[in-house]
Write a protein that holds these residues in place. Structure first.
Motif, PDB file in Angstrom:
ATOM      1  N   LEU A   1       0.822  -1.209   0.000  1.00  0.00           N
ATOM      2  CA  LEU A   1       0.000   0.000   0.000  1.00  0.00           C
ATOM      3  C   LEU A   1       0.859   1.264   0.000  1.00  0.00           C
ATOM      4  N   PHE A   2       1.885   1.279   0.837  1.00  0.00           N
ATOM      5  CA  PHE A   2       2.684   2.496   0.974  1.00  0.00           C
ATOM      6  C   PHE A   2       3.769   2.624  -0.095  1.00  0.00           C
ATOM      7  N   LEU A   3       3.881   1.637  -0.966  1.00  0.00           N
ATOM      8  CA  LEU A   3       4.781   1.758  -2.110  1.00  0.00           C
ATOM      9  C   LEU A   3       4.007   2.055  -3.390  1.00  0.00           C
ATOM     10  N   THR A   4       2.831   2.639  -3.220  1.00  0.00           N
ATOM     11  CA  THR A   4       2.066   3.215  -4.318  1.00  0.00           C
ATOM     12  C   THR A   4       2.203   4.739  -4.220  1.00  0.00           C
TER      13      THR A   4
ATOM     14  N   PRO B   1       0.887  12.341  -7.081  1.00  0.00           N
ATOM     15  CA  PRO B   1       0.815  11.517  -8.295  1.00  0.00           C
ATOM     16  C   PRO B   1       2.163  10.878  -8.606  1.00  0.00           C
ATOM     17  N   ARG B   2       2.125   9.789  -9.357  1.00  0.00           N
ATOM     18  CA  ARG B   2       3.342   9.017  -9.593  1.00  0.00           C
ATOM     19  C   ARG B   2       4.420   9.822 -10.301  1.00  0.00           C
TER      20      ARG B   2
ATOM     21  N   TRP C   1      14.054   5.746  -6.423  1.00  0.00           N
ATOM     22  CA  TRP C   1      13.612   4.355  -6.359  1.00  0.00           C
ATOM     23  C   TRP C   1      12.124   4.226  -6.033  1.00  0.00           C
ATOM     24  N   VAL C   2      11.555   5.223  -5.346  1.00  0.00           N
ATOM     25  CA  VAL C   2      10.133   5.155  -4.996  1.00  0.00           C
ATOM     26  C   VAL C   2       9.277   5.147  -6.257  1.00  0.00           C
TER      27      VAL C   2
ATOM     28  N   VAL D   1       6.105  -0.679 -10.768  1.00  0.00           N
ATOM     29  CA  VAL D   1       5.920  -2.126 -10.909  1.00  0.00           C
ATOM     30  C   VAL D   1       4.991  -2.698  -9.833  1.00  0.00           C
ATOM     31  N   ASN D   2       4.550  -1.879  -8.914  1.00  0.00           N
ATOM     32  CA  ASN D   2       3.626  -2.317  -7.871  1.00  0.00           C
ATOM     33  C   ASN D   2       2.263  -2.595  -8.495  1.00  0.00           C
TER      34      ASN D   2
END
Length: 255
Positions: free
Chosen positions: A184-187, A192-193, A199-200, A206-207
């Motif tokens: 969840l926290f690696l979204t 926004p992305r 690295w985040v 890829v999440n």
């Protein structure tokens, strides 16, 4: 699905629903933790939405999708805890002895998990609307958002069931909870992305939850994006973890 298989699934669901009705506080954790994060994010980080180039119409709405998904997935996590507890206490063995097709035991737990998820989603949705969050999406958009949340609930429950059936101990709960937290926290949680760095951003790319998160925010904004990818990713997780849970049941049968 035979009549006896249906009765097994419904019997497990009924047994667990009675347990929840007899102990209502067990319904609270899947919604309390997400609401805590919502209050923290809204209070401490709301200024992010006012920064230039944020790119989304409302910060509360941006966080709402994350919180809804968390609530739905946590309903799956706590259902997995119940599976582990039932097998640790011996109840799971009694259910297996009475069920000709043991996977329908898991179907019963899935029914309960979806019910818990829908309750958690309704409560969280009511709270965020009460804060004045604007909603641009129509009824079909909201239905699609809820469907994504339910698919994530199913995937989480099946993943947790696989863990619970292998270890048959509530002590294995951290093996369910921690990976869900990490995913969840690696979204794109706070921005926004395209505004993430290093690295985040790569990990978010890829999440498998990222597509669902972005699509859910698109539905809420009445600007659907990555719809096919989101449903393919969440549906794929359900199929993959159904196999994981099936192998877990085989492991439990041999134990």
């Amino acid at each position: 699905m035979t009549g006896r298989s249906v009765s097994v699934a419904l019997g497990v669901a009924s047994l667990n629903l009675r347990g929840l009705l007899n102990d209502p506080p067990k319904l609270f954790p899947p919604m309390l933790v997400p609401l805590f994060f919502f209050a923290a994010f809204k209070g401490a980080l709301s200024g992010i939405g006012e920064t230039k180039g944020f790119g989304y119409y409302d910060f509360t709405a941006f966080q709402c999708v994350f919180i809804l998904f968390m609530a739905s997935m946590f309903a799956g996590v706590f259902t997995a805890f119940d599976i582990a507890s039932d097998f640790e206490s011996g109840m799971g063995r009694r259910l297996m002895a009475a069920a000709p097709k043991r996977m329908y035991i898991i179907v019963g737990y899935l029914i309960v998990s979806v019910g818990r998820a829908l309750i958690a989603i309704a409560v969280v949705w009511g709270v965020v609307l009460a804060t004045g969050m604007p909603v641009r999406g129509g009824p079909l958009d909201i239905a699609a958002l809820v469907l994504l949340a339910v698919l994530l609930n199913l995937a989480t429950t099946l993943y947790g069931a696989g863990i619970a059936l292998r270890f048959q101990s509530v002590a294995a709960g951290t093996l369910v909870l921690i990976p869900v937290f990490m995913l969840l926290f690696l979204t794109p949680v706070f921005t926004p992305r395209d505004q993430l760095t290093d690295w985040v951003q790569k990990v978010a790319g890829v999440n498998p939850l990222t597509a669902a998160m972005e699509s859910g925010r698109g539905f809420l904004a009445d600007d659907p994006v990555s719809v096919g990818l989101a449903f393919a990713a969440t549906g794929g997780l359900v199929v993959f973890f159904a196999g994981w849970a099936f192998l877990g049941m085989r492991k439990a049968e041999q134990g």
